[in-house]
Design an enzyme around this catalytic site. Sequence first.
Site, PDB file in Angstrom:
ATOM      1  N   CYS A 189      -2.551  -2.259   6.721  1.00  0.00           N
ATOM      2  CA  CYS A 189      -2.521  -0.943   7.498  1.00  0.00           C
ATOM      3  C   CYS A 189      -4.022  -0.803   8.171  1.00  0.00           C
ATOM      4  CB  CYS A 189      -2.311   0.123   6.415  1.00  0.00           C
ATOM      5  SG  CYS A 189      -3.299   0.000   4.927  1.00  0.00           S
TER       6      CYS A 189
ATOM      7  N   CYS B  20       0.974  -1.131   0.035  1.00  0.00           N
ATOM      8  CA  CYS B  20      -0.227   0.075   0.053  1.00  0.00           C
ATOM      9  C   CYS B  20       0.720   1.276   0.009  1.00  0.00           C
ATOM     10  CB  CYS B  20      -0.967  -0.104   1.160  1.00  0.00           C
ATOM     11  SG  CYS B  20      -1.330   1.294   2.165  1.00  0.00           S
ATOM     12  N   GLU B  21       0.580   1.904  -0.872  1.00  0.00           N
ATOM     13  CA  GLU B  21       1.454   3.237  -1.102  1.00  0.00           C
ATOM     14  C   GLU B  21       1.183   4.443  -0.121  1.00  0.00           C
ATOM     15  OE1 GLU B  21       0.853   4.909  -5.060  1.00  0.00           O
ATOM     16  OE2 GLU B  21      -0.754   6.247  -4.585  1.00  0.00           O
ATOM     17  N   HIS B  22      -0.021   4.116   0.725  1.00  0.00           N
ATOM     18  CA  HIS B  22       0.028   5.441   1.752  1.00  0.00           C
ATOM     19  C   HIS B  22       0.755   4.709   3.221  1.00  0.00           C
ATOM     20  CE1 HIS B  22      -4.196   5.529  -0.316  1.00  0.00           C
ATOM     21  NE2 HIS B  22      -3.393   6.828  -0.982  1.00  0.00           N
ATOM     22  N   HIS B  23       0.644   3.442   3.403  1.00  0.00           N
ATOM     23  CA  HIS B  23       1.286   3.130   4.492  1.00  0.00           C
ATOM     24  C   HIS B  23       2.744   2.397   4.409  1.00  0.00           C
ATOM     25  CE1 HIS B  23      -2.918   3.920   5.349  1.00  0.00           C
ATOM     26  NE2 HIS B  23      -2.598   4.532   6.460  1.00  0.00           N
TER      27      HIS B  23
ATOM     28  N   HIS C 228      -6.016  -5.658   3.920  1.00  0.00           N
ATOM     29  CA  HIS C 228      -5.131  -4.529   3.997  1.00  0.00           C
ATOM     30  C   HIS C 228      -4.498  -4.373   5.523  1.00  0.00           C
ATOM     31  CE1 HIS C 228      -5.896  -2.220   0.258  1.00  0.00           C
ATOM     32  NE2 HIS C 228      -6.667  -3.066   0.224  1.00  0.00           N
TER      33      HIS C 228
ATOM     34  N   GLN D 210      -5.334  -0.474  -4.120  1.00  0.00           N
ATOM     35  CA  GLN D 210      -6.118  -1.515  -4.835  1.00  0.00           C
ATOM     36  C   GLN D 210      -6.694  -1.146  -6.216  1.00  0.00           C
ATOM     37  OE1 GLN D 210      -8.024  -3.852  -1.927  1.00  0.00           O
ATOM     38  NE2 GLN D 210      -9.494  -4.441  -3.586  1.00  0.00           N
TER      39      GLN D 210
HETATM   40 ZN    ZN Z   1      -2.813   1.649   3.739  1.00  0.00          ZN
END
Ligand code: ZN
Length: 184
Positions: free
Chosen positions: A147, A76-79, A145, A117
């Site tokens: 995260c 995941c690119e956010h976390h 996920h 995703q």
């Molecule tokens: Zn994430």
Amino acid sequence: MVNKEKIEKAVRLLLEGIGEDCNREGLKETPNRVARMYEEIFEGMDQDAGEHLSRTFTAENNEMVLEKDILFYSTCEHHLMPFYGKVHIAYIPDGKVVGISKLARTVEVFARRLQIQEKMTAQIADAIMESLKPKGVMVMVQAEHMCMTMRGVKKPGSSTVTMVARGEFEESERLQNTFLNLVK
Ligand code: ZN
């Protein structure tokens, strides 16, 4: 290409940031290990799905082809945390099909990158539309996920589902329902 030296430096900073001692025995090799691991889990950045999808065979007929339960692991690119699960792909050939393993390879190309995703789902569908030029394609991704589940926002085992329909699938509820029944 992944710059291993930069990753090693960054991991050392990260460890310091969380208050760790980078020189203790268990952590000594960690920056290097993470750098080598990143090289592998982000190798899709340098790859082109078109290469896998360009090896086609003549279709005997143009009936729907479905490959379900293709396992994947992505980040995941956010976390920078893993998300993983299954991809289901269906397409309606227009004279051409690809080997089943090529669909799995296509998933790998897009999973082995920093991802979200929804984007991965669309990229898989669009790559198949572009390279194989079928009459339509439908892709569903079901994923857990870390995260979300690791932080207790969502319960472990809960999954996020994304879907993309292109071509004939986009217009036909009947085809979409066939797909949904088959992947159930
Ligand atoms: Zn994430």
